[in-house]
Design a protein around this motif. Structure first.
Motif, short mmCIF file in Angstrom:
data_model
loop_
_atom_site.label_atom_id
_atom_site.label_comp_id
_atom_site.label_asym_id
_atom_site.label_seq_id
_atom_site.Cartn_x
_atom_site.Cartn_y
_atom_site.Cartn_z
N ARG A 105 53.46 32.71 51.96
CA ARG A 105 54.82 32.22 51.75
C ARG A 105 55.03 30.82 52.31
NH1 ARG A 105 54.00 35.62 48.93
NH2 ARG A 105 54.97 37.67 48.71
N ARG A 106 54.12 30.38 53.21
CA ARG A 106 54.25 29.06 53.83
C ARG A 106 53.41 28.00 53.15
NH1 ARG A 106 52.87 31.41 58.70
NH2 ARG A 106 50.96 30.18 58.66
N VAL A 107 52.21 28.38 52.74
CA VAL A 107 51.22 27.40 52.29
C VAL A 107 50.99 27.53 50.79
CG1 VAL A 107 48.86 26.58 52.60
CG2 VAL A 107 50.11 27.56 54.55
N PRO A 108 51.16 26.44 50.04
CA PRO A 108 50.84 26.51 48.61
C PRO A 108 49.38 26.88 48.40
CG PRO A 108 52.04 24.49 49.14
CD PRO A 108 51.64 25.11 50.44
N GLY A 109 49.15 27.81 47.51
CA GLY A 109 47.78 28.25 47.27
C GLY A 109 47.69 29.00 45.95
N PRO A 110 46.60 29.70 45.73
CA PRO A 110 46.45 30.43 44.47
C PRO A 110 47.50 31.52 44.31
CG PRO A 110 44.75 31.06 46.05
CD PRO A 110 45.45 29.87 46.62
N SER A 111 48.03 31.63 43.12
CA SER A 111 49.04 32.64 42.83
C SER A 111 48.40 34.03 42.82
CB SER A 111 49.69 32.35 41.49
OG SER A 111 50.48 33.44 41.07
N ALA A 112 49.20 35.04 43.14
CA ALA A 112 48.73 36.42 43.09
C ALA A 112 48.87 37.00 41.68
CB ALA A 112 49.52 37.28 44.08
N PHE A 113 49.29 36.16 40.74
CA PHE A 113 49.52 36.65 39.37
C PHE A 113 48.27 37.32 38.79
CE2 PHE A 113 48.45 35.15 35.01
CZ PHE A 113 49.18 36.11 34.30
N ALA A 114 47.11 36.66 38.91
CA ALA A 114 45.89 37.19 38.30
C ALA A 114 45.49 38.52 38.93
CB ALA A 114 44.75 36.18 38.45
N ASP A 115 45.59 38.62 40.27
CA ASP A 115 45.26 39.88 40.93
C ASP A 115 46.22 40.98 40.52
OD1 ASP A 115 43.13 38.74 42.27
OD2 ASP A 115 44.32 38.19 44.00
N ARG B 123 52.31 49.19 44.00
CA ARG B 123 50.91 48.97 44.34
C ARG B 123 50.53 47.49 44.18
NH1 ARG B 123 47.92 53.74 44.91
NH2 ARG B 123 48.82 55.59 43.95
N ALA B 124 51.02 46.86 43.11
CA ALA B 124 50.70 45.45 42.89
C ALA B 124 51.24 44.59 44.02
CB ALA B 124 51.28 44.99 41.55
N ALA B 125 52.45 44.88 44.47
CA ALA B 125 53.03 44.11 45.56
C ALA B 125 52.27 44.34 46.87
CB ALA B 125 54.50 44.49 45.73
N MET B 126 51.98 45.59 47.17
CA MET B 126 51.36 45.91 48.46
C MET B 126 49.92 45.41 48.54
SD MET B 126 52.30 47.34 51.25
CE MET B 126 51.45 47.70 52.80
N LEU B 127 49.17 45.55 47.46
CA LEU B 127 47.74 45.26 47.51
C LEU B 127 47.39 43.81 47.18
CD1 LEU B 127 46.32 48.51 45.86
CD2 LEU B 127 46.64 48.00 48.28
N THR B 128 48.33 43.06 46.61
CA THR B 128 48.03 41.66 46.27
C THR B 128 48.93 40.66 46.99
OG1 THR B 128 49.57 41.50 44.39
CG2 THR B 128 47.39 42.45 43.95
N GLY B 129 50.03 41.14 47.58
CA GLY B 129 50.97 40.21 48.20
C GLY B 129 51.81 39.45 47.20
N ALA B 130 51.88 39.94 45.97
CA ALA B 130 52.63 39.24 44.91
C ALA B 130 54.13 39.39 45.10
CB ALA B 130 52.22 39.78 43.54
N THR B 131 54.86 38.40 44.64
CA THR B 131 56.32 38.44 44.67
C THR B 131 56.85 39.11 43.41
OG1 THR B 131 56.52 36.31 43.54
CG2 THR B 131 56.35 36.28 45.96
N HIS B 132 58.16 39.32 43.37
CA HIS B 132 58.79 39.87 42.16
C HIS B 132 58.43 39.02 40.94
CE1 HIS B 132 62.08 41.82 44.85
NE2 HIS B 132 61.17 42.70 44.52
N ALA B 133 58.50 37.69 41.11
CA ALA B 133 58.26 36.81 39.97
C ALA B 133 56.81 36.90 39.49
CB ALA B 133 58.60 35.37 40.35
N GLU B 134 55.86 36.98 40.42
CA GLU B 134 54.44 37.04 40.04
C GLU B 134 54.11 38.36 39.36
OE1 GLU B 134 52.52 34.14 43.50
OE2 GLU B 134 53.02 36.23 43.95
N ILE B 135 54.67 39.45 39.87
CA ILE B 135 54.43 40.75 39.23
C ILE B 135 55.07 40.78 37.85
CG2 ILE B 135 54.79 43.25 39.42
CD1 ILE B 135 54.86 42.85 42.46
N ALA B 136 56.26 40.18 37.72
CA ALA B 136 56.94 40.13 36.43
C ALA B 136 56.10 39.37 35.41
CB ALA B 136 58.31 39.48 36.60
N GLN B 137 55.50 38.26 35.83
CA GLN B 137 54.65 37.49 34.93
C GLN B 137 53.45 38.32 34.47
OE1 GLN B 137 52.96 34.01 36.75
NE2 GLN B 137 52.15 33.18 34.82
#
Length: 422
Positions: A93-103, A145-159
């Motif tokens: 949440r602090r550092v720009p990096g790879p999105s969790a979308f793919a995971d 499961r997607a949120a817990m295991l990848t750290g994805a946000t609502h927006a990334e899981i929605a994508q």
């Protein structure tokens, strides 16, 4: 070094030693958990260089917070896993990096994980949570499961799910609300926000506001921590990863620097922590005694007589509640070969109640099927009887069709309890 029956270190005992400043115990805990915790961090942030730094931070946080660990309130493995995941989420949440979308996209399409057909090789708490998740609608458990295991946000899981963020937020909220009925976590005045912060699905100003509330509101903070510990067993599904060889020497050196003011830290460890631990153990013992007394009382009312004074001890588990069906009381005499079950308020329209024993490795063992009110007796194979011990977990699933297979739990988990020796 204290070890459990499986031959692995007793993590709770090591944390208690660490709380008193034992660096040898810290080295033993690192050796036992480094691949697990480093695997959690690596799986979430997908950056090997940063993962090493964050794993280092995780172990320093474990060292600092060990005096706060309460073995009566949290399972050690879940407590450690939650620390590692929290540090990884904070970094994402602090550092720009790879999105969790793919995971998240990969996980959402993993039918083996979502349907539960893969063997469950987790411990008891992880297996219990696994079965409760499986009882949720598939889109709700997939989002959680997607949120817990990848750290994805609502927006990334929605994508990844080709849905709107509002839809994903609703699915997660509904799923966690269903789990809350079994979680036993005291709700604050904003339970949905506490669950979202614990899961790490919010970001930006919403996350900042939630973090401020966490600092200012002890009840809200306790609920967030409760959900983090409750969901942490899900992290058992993440693959372990060996940390760099130089990681432990760095951690040990930093701990040595922190302990330069040893007299002050020794006072903190030998005064504050034992007081909190003694209080927690006292409350836990009182609660266990109350539950045992209540179980004996219920059995007496239901026709299963309590143990006479001087008789050999028996194991009792009770699953009940004025607003939950069914009421079940289970009694097992270690000298016998069967369990006795009293059922009340079993609604045939809801289905039949399957009883399952969860072994310490998470393997389910079928105990019996209750189809009507009254007292039933179920003969058990010797291998299953050996697993029914003080503290063993038993759960109940409601199966709509009495012809459903008994090879593994199906239907929804409506209750769980632990056997108590009385």
């Amino acid at each position: 070094m204290t070890r459990n029956p499986a031959g692995t270190p007793d993590l709770a005992a090591l944390l208690q030693q660490i709380a008193r400043g034992d660096r040898n115990a810290m080295a033993a805990l690192y050796a036992a958990t480094a691949p697990i915790l480093h695997g959690i961090v690596t799986a979430i942030i997908r950056d090997s260089a940063a993962a090493a730094q964050l794993s280092e931070s995780a172990y320093l946080r474990i060292w600092d917070r060990a005096p706060r660990f309460d073995p009566a309130a949290a399972e050690a493995r879940a407590w450690l896993a939650a620390i590692a995941r929290n540090i990884a989420i904070e970094w994402r949440r602090r550092v720009p990096g790879p999105s969790a979308f793919a995971d998240a996209e990969i996980l959402l399409s993993d039918e083996t994980l979502l349907t539960g057909e893969a063997p469950v090789a987790w411990d008891t708490e992880a297996a219990l949570l696994h079965y409760r998740l499986r009882a949720l609608p598939i889109d709700e458990q997939a989002a959680i499961r997607a949120a817990m295991l990848t750290g994805a946000t609502h927006a990334e899981i929605a994508q990844a799910a080709l849905a709107s963020p509002a839809t994903i937020e609703r699915r997660i909220a509904d799923g966690l609300a269903a789990l809350a009925r079994e979680a036993g976590i005291a709700a604050s005045n904003e339970p949905a926000l506490a669950r979202a912060l614990a899961l790490g699905t919010i970001e930006g100003t919403a996350r900042a506001a939630a973090l401020r509330k966490q600092l200012a509101d002890p009840g809200f903070a306790a609920e967030v921590e409760g959900w983090q510990l409750h969901l942490a067993p899900m992290l058992e599904a993440l693959p372990p990863a060996e940390p760099p060889a130089e990681l432990w020497p760095r951690v040990d050196a930093l701990i040595e620097l922190r302990e330069a003011d040893a007299p002050r830290r020794t006072r903190r460890r030998t005064v504050r922590w034992p007081l909190a631990r003694t209080t927690a153990i006292g409350l836990g013992a009182a609660l266990a005694g109350a539950l045992a007394a209540m179980a004996i009382f219920v059995f007496a009312l239901g026709g299963l007589q309590p143990r006479p004074p001087g008789a050999a001890p028996v194991l009792i588990a009770q699953m009940a509640g004025p607003d939950r069906r069914p009421d079940l009381a289970i009694r097992y005499d270690p000298a016998g070969s069967a369990i006795r079950v009293r059922a009340r308020r079993l609604d045939p329209a809801q289905g039949v109640a399957d009883l399952w024993l969860l072994a310490t490795d998470g393997t389910p063992h079928f105990l019996g099927r209750v189809t009507s009110d009254g007292v039933d007796r179920f003969a058990l194979p010797r291998t299953t009887r050996q697993l029914i011990v003080d503290g063993a977990t038993v759960m109940v699933t409601i199966v709509p069709d009495a012809r459903a297979r008994r090879s593994e739990p199906s239907g929804r988990v409506v209750a769980s309890a632990r056997f108590v020796l009385v």
